[in-house]
Scaffold this active site. Structure first.
Site, mmCIF file in Angstrom:
data_model
loop_
_atom_site.group_PDB
_atom_site.id
_atom_site.type_symbol
_atom_site.label_atom_id
_atom_site.label_comp_id
_atom_site.label_asym_id
_atom_site.label_seq_id
_atom_site.Cartn_x
_atom_site.Cartn_y
_atom_site.Cartn_z
ATOM 1 N N GLY A 26 0.792 -1.218 0.000
ATOM 2 C CA GLY A 26 0.000 0.000 0.000
ATOM 3 C C GLY A 26 0.822 1.264 0.000
ATOM 4 N N GLY A 28 2.910 2.105 -2.299
ATOM 5 C CA GLY A 28 3.004 2.605 -3.666
ATOM 6 C C GLY A 28 4.146 2.041 -4.478
ATOM 7 N N THR A 31 3.088 0.987 -8.134
ATOM 8 C CA THR A 31 2.834 2.130 -9.014
ATOM 9 C C THR A 31 4.138 2.782 -9.455
ATOM 10 O OG1 THR A 31 0.738 2.535 -7.873
ATOM 11 C CG2 THR A 31 1.620 4.329 -9.210
ATOM 12 N N ARG A 56 -4.551 -12.815 -7.715
ATOM 13 C CA ARG A 56 -5.658 -11.882 -7.569
ATOM 14 C C ARG A 56 -6.231 -11.603 -8.952
ATOM 15 N NH1 ARG A 56 -2.051 -8.132 -3.672
ATOM 16 N NH2 ARG A 56 -2.467 -9.169 -1.675
ATOM 17 N N ARG A 149 -8.681 -0.392 -1.568
ATOM 18 C CA ARG A 149 -8.439 -1.470 -2.533
ATOM 19 C C ARG A 149 -9.590 -2.472 -2.555
ATOM 20 N NH1 ARG A 149 -2.369 -3.883 -1.634
ATOM 21 N NH2 ARG A 149 -1.140 -2.166 -2.499
ATOM 22 N N ARG A 160 -1.644 -6.944 7.690
ATOM 23 C CA ARG A 160 -0.817 -6.077 6.852
ATOM 24 C C ARG A 160 -0.459 -4.786 7.585
ATOM 25 N NH1 ARG A 160 0.211 -7.661 1.859
ATOM 26 N NH2 ARG A 160 -1.123 -9.234 0.862
ATOM 27 N N ASP A 184 4.278 10.557 -0.350
ATOM 28 C CA ASP A 184 3.139 11.410 -0.036
ATOM 29 C C ASP A 184 2.543 11.968 -1.317
ATOM 30 O OD1 ASP A 184 1.280 12.805 1.363
ATOM 31 O OD2 ASP A 184 2.638 14.315 2.158
#
Length: 211
Positions: A26, A28, A31, A56, A149, A160, A184
């Site tokens: 989470g 990032g 990404t 998934r 999510r 987690r 951030d």
């Protein structure tokens, strides 16, 4: 004897210096990795990890992970096929020697996306990567990201979050990471990541242009 074997293995693995990218789920990482691989498609390669968890929705075997049975994973670990491996939420994860070698053979910078246990394991090898930690601004921000999510049960989410709290503390240990990036703002975080790797990027591009 084990460490001598690793020394021989890594001395034979000529090529660009790998990058260890770590941080809580989470934060990032994925990404940022996608942006890096898109901008530098001929420079970076992603080390595809093995896992015993189920795919998934939208994930592909051999692309996101190598999905294997627990028995097959244990057999490969026993054979010494993995650089590092760890267990999280009842599932095994690991980085194989073959996955790293495949990327290095193509003169690409191998990216290893691993957790803090994996970081500790790699610290005891001769891999000599660049260690980068991607962290969320706070635990509250991370919890909101994970909840949005909608892929986790409440039990899994709490596990987690507990792991993330430990990870955030781990990232503060002296000498563990070369670079710590607080995600951030995505563009700012990506700029920091790119700058941290620019020297390696330019070296690979130079070699590839001359070959």
């Amino acid at each position: 004897m084990f460490m001598r074997y690793f020394a021989r293995f890594y001395s034979a693995m000529a090529g660009p210096r790998p990058v260890v990218l770590s941080g809580p789920s989470g934060a990032g990482k994925s990404t940022l990795l996608r942006k890096l691989l898109k901008e530098y498609s001929g420079v970076f390669g992603f080390s595809v990890s093995h896992t015993t968890r189920n795919p998934r929705p939208g994930e592909e075997n051999g692309k996101d992970y190598h999905y294997v049975t627990r028995e097959a994973m244990h057999a490969a670990i026993d054979k010494g096929d993995f650089i590092e491996n760890a267990e999280f939420s009842g599932n095994l994860y690991g980085t194989s020697k073959a996955a790293v070698q495949d990327v290095k053979d193509r003169n690409l910078i191998c990216i290893l996306d691993i957790d803090m246990q994996g970081v500790r394991n790699i610290k005891s090898t001769d891999l000599n990567p660049i260690y980068i930690s991607i962290q969320p601004p706070s635990l509250d921000v991370l919890e909101n990201r994970l909840r949005n999510r909608k892929t986790e049960s409440e039990e899994s989410l709490q596990k987690r979050l507990l792991a993330a709290k430990m990870d955030m503390e781990f990232s503060k240990e002296a000498g563990v990471f070369d670079v710590i990036i607080v995600n951030d703002n995505l563009e700012d975080a990506y700029g920091q990541l790119r700058d941290a790797l620019l020297e390696e990027i330019n070296q690979v591009k130079k070699v590839n242009m001359s070959s």
